[in-house]
Design an enzyme around this catalytic site. Structure first.
Site, PDB file in Angstrom:
ATOM      1  N   SER A   1      -8.222  74.218   4.475  1.00  0.00           N
ATOM      2  CA  SER A   1      -9.097  73.169   4.910  1.00  0.00           C
ATOM      3  C   SER A   1     -10.368  73.880   4.979  1.00  0.00           C
ATOM      4  CB  SER A   1      -8.924  72.551   6.110  1.00  0.00           C
ATOM      5  OG  SER A   1      -9.085  73.399   7.296  1.00  0.00           O
ATOM      6  N   LYS A   2     -11.675  73.174   5.181  1.00  0.00           N
ATOM      7  CA  LYS A   2     -13.062  73.648   5.422  1.00  0.00           C
ATOM      8  C   LYS A   2     -13.029  74.927   6.412  1.00  0.00           C
ATOM      9  CE  LYS A   2     -15.640  70.114   3.393  1.00  0.00           C
ATOM     10  NZ  LYS A   2     -15.166  70.251   2.310  1.00  0.00           N
TER      11      LYS A   2
END
Ligand code: GLU
Length: 477
Positions: free
Chosen positions: A253-254
Site C-alpha cells: 500500500s501507499k
C-alpha cells in the site's frame, strides 16, 4: 489449436496499480509466447467509482511499460465495444436466457430482508449463504411483489451437492464445493450486471480462452464456471497468480512507497526497469540472468512455471535494477529523460554540449532519475550555496592558500586540458606536504559549495573559466 486470446480487464477506479501491471504483463507475455492476442477491456460498470482520468492513466501506464494491446477501446477490434459501460444492452438478454432455462431466477428480497438473513446466520455461527427463498416463487407471488413496487434482481441458481474442479495453470487442480456458494446475483435490481456476470459474458463474446489474474479472484472462478456451463459456452483455462506483498509481508500500500505505475515514473523509475522487475514477481529466468527486455522475457516465459506463492515487492531490488538500467542508457537518451527532474533549474544557462557533459559526469551514482535534482545545483546560477563543511575548508588556512594559488595561475590554464593541469597542481602542493585530497577539497568547496560531487575537471569544464574564477574570487579573504 485455437488462437490464444487473453485480456486484462482493469476497473478505472484508480491509477494503474503495479499489481494490475504484473497481471497485464503476464497476460501479454503469455500471448506473445504463444502468438496470441492481448485484449484490453475497461471494466467501468461501477460508474460512481470509475472516471476518464483513470482510464487514460491505464492506457498511458500500459503503453509506457511497452504492453501494447491488439484490441481495446482505442484501437478497436472485432469483438467490441471494449468498454463495459458501452455494453450495458448486451447483458439483460443473457440473464433472461438463463432465467428461461431455469439457471437463474428473479429475486424480490429487499436489502432489509437480506440483512436479516445474514444476521440470523451470524447468530447461529454458520457461514452465510443466501437461503434461496425466491427460488420457487409462483407467478402470483411475483406479481404481488411487483404490485408492492419491488424490483427484482436476478440470481443464479447454484446447484447443490456438486464439486467444481478445474486445473489452474499456476496453482494446479482446484476444487470448490457448491454447497458453500449461495445463489448469487447476476443482474442487480437497477438492471446493471454484477462483476461475475459481466466478466463472463464479455470474456465469452470476446472469445477469451485463457484468463490469467490475481488469486484475489479465485473465489469468483467457480461462480464464473457455473455461468459458462449454464450458457453452454466453453469454459476458459484459468491461471491465478499469487499476490504481491510489501517487504513487511502486508498488503502493498501507499505507506510502503509508490504503488501506481505513474507514481513510480514520477519518482524517477525507468519503465524498462519497472517492467523487468515486475516480471520477476513470480517468474524466474531459466538462465539466471535477471536483467532482460520484455521480448527476451516473452521467449523464456512459461506460465506453468510461474510461482504459485506470493511475491514480495522489494523496493531495494527495484532501486538497484533501476540504477543498472540508468547506467546502460545512451547518454543523449538519459539527458532527455532527466529533463523533467531539472525543471527548477534554467537549462538555458548551459549549451547542449555543456548539458551533456554535466549528465556524463553526474550519472554514475544515480539510482533514480530524480536523484539528479539535488546532485547538480552548482552547475546553475552565478554562485553556489556553500554548506558548512565546504565553508570550513574554504576558511581554513590551507584552503585560502590553495585558492589564492589557483587564482594566481588560472589565467594560464587551458580548460581543455584540465586533467594534466590539476594533476600538476596537486603535485605542487604535495611537495609542500599538503595532501592532494585537501588541496582539491578547497577548490571543490569554492566552486561547488560542497565537498563531494562529480569529477572536478568535468565540473570546471562545464562551468568555464570565468565562472570558476568568479566563484573562487568571491571566497578569498
Ligand atoms: N475488473 C476486474 C479487476 O480489476 C477484473 C478481474 C478479472 O480479471 O476477472 O479486478
Amino acid at each position: 489449436m485455437e488462437d490464444i486470446r487473453v485480456r486484462i480487464a482493469p476497473s478505472p477506479s484508480g491509477n494503474l496499480h503495479v499489481g494490475t501491471a504484473r497481471t497485464a504483463l503476464f497476460n501479454y507475455l503469455f500471448a506473445k509466447k504463444n502468438n496470441g492476442k492481448f485484449v484490453l477491456r475497461i471494466e467501468d460498470t461501477d460508474l460512481e467509482r470509475s472516471n476518464e482520468a483513470y482510464t487514460q492513466n491505464i492506457f498511458d501506464s500500459l503503453k509506457a511499460l511497452g504492453l501494447n494491446w491488439d484490441e481495446g477501446p482505442d484501437v478497436g477490434g472485432n469483438y467490441g465495444p471494449y468498454k463495459q459501460s458501452e455494453r450495458f444492452d448486451i447483458y439483460p438478454k443473457y440473464a433472461q436466457m438463463l432465467v428461461e432455462k431455469g439457471y437463474a431466477y428473479e429475486c424480490f428480497c429487499t436489502q432489509e430482508e437480506l440483512e436479516a438473513e445474514k444476521e440470523e446466520s451470524m447468530r447461529n455461527k454458520t457461514a452465510h449463504v443466501y437461503s434461496g427463498r425466491c427460488r420457487n416463487l409462483t407467478e402470483e407471488q411475483k406479481a404481488q411483489f411487483r404490485a408492492e413496487g419491488r424490483k427484482p434482481s436476478i440470481r443464479f441458481h447454484v446447484p447443490k451437492g456438486k464439486e467444481i474442479v478445474f486445473n489452474d495453470m499456476v496453482k494446479g487442480e482446484l476444487k470448490f464445493k457448491t454447497d458453500l456458494i449461495g445463489d448469487f446475483v447476476i443482474m442487480k435490481s437497477n438492471g446493471t450486471p454484477t462483476y461475475n456476470f459481466a466478466v463472463v459474458i464479455d470474456d465469452m463474446l470476446m472469445k477469451i480462452n485463457h484468463i490469467i489474474r490475481g488469486e484475489d479472484h479465485i473465489s469468483n472462478t467457480p461462480k464464473q464456471i457455473l455461468i459458462y456451463e449454464a450458457l453452454g459456452a466453453e469454459v476458459p483455462t484459468f491461471g491465478h497468480l499469487g499476490m504481491i506483498l510489501a517487504p513487511d509481508r502486508s498488503k502493498l500500500s501507499k505507506r510502503h512507497g509508490a504503488t501506481a505505475v505513474s507514481e513510480f515514473v514520477e519518482k524517477g523509475y525507468l519503465t524498462e526497469a519497472l517492467v523487468n522487475f515486475v516480471a520477476l514477481l513470480g517468474w524466474s529466468p531459466s538462465d539466471g540472468n535477471e536483467i532482460k527486455t520484455v521480448d527476451e522475457i516473452a521467449q523464456d516465459f512459461r506460465i506453468h512455471e510461474v510461482s504459485s506463492s506470493n511475491s514480495v515487492f522489494e523496493y531495494d531490488k527495484l532501486n538497484w535494477m533501476n540504477g543498472q538500467y540508468i547506467k546502460k542508457l545512451d547518454l543523449k537518451v538519459l539527458a532527455e529523460k532527466l529533463k523533467p527532474y531539472l525543471t527548477k533549474y534554467d537549462l538555458n544557462e548551459l549549451t547542449e554540449e555543456q548539458y551533456l557533459k554535466m549528465v556524463e559526469i553526474t550519472r554514475e551514482p544515480l539510482t533514480l532519475l530524480s536523484d539528479i535534482t539535488d546532485d547538480v545545483p552548482y552547475f546553475f546560477g552565478e554562485y553556489p550555496e556553500i554548506d558548512d563543511e565546504a565553508r570550513a575548508h574554504i576558511d581554513s588556512e590551507i584552503g585560502q592558500m590553495v585558492l589564492k594559488d589557483v587564482m594566481s595561475k588560472i589565467d594560464g590554464w587551458d580548460f581543455n586540458n584540465l586533467h594534466q593541469i590539476l594533476e600538476d597542481f596537486r603535485t605542487y602542493f604535495k611537495e609542500q606536504g599538503i595532501k592532494a585530497k585537501i588541496t582539491m577539497w578547497a577548490v571543490r568547496a569554492a566552486v561547488t559549495g560542497r565537498t563531494r560531487g562529480a569529477d572536478m575537471c568535468g565540473i570546471m569544464e562545464v562551468l568555464g573559466k570565468d565562472k570558476v574564477k568568479k566563484r573562487i574570487q568571491a571566497v578569498i579573504k
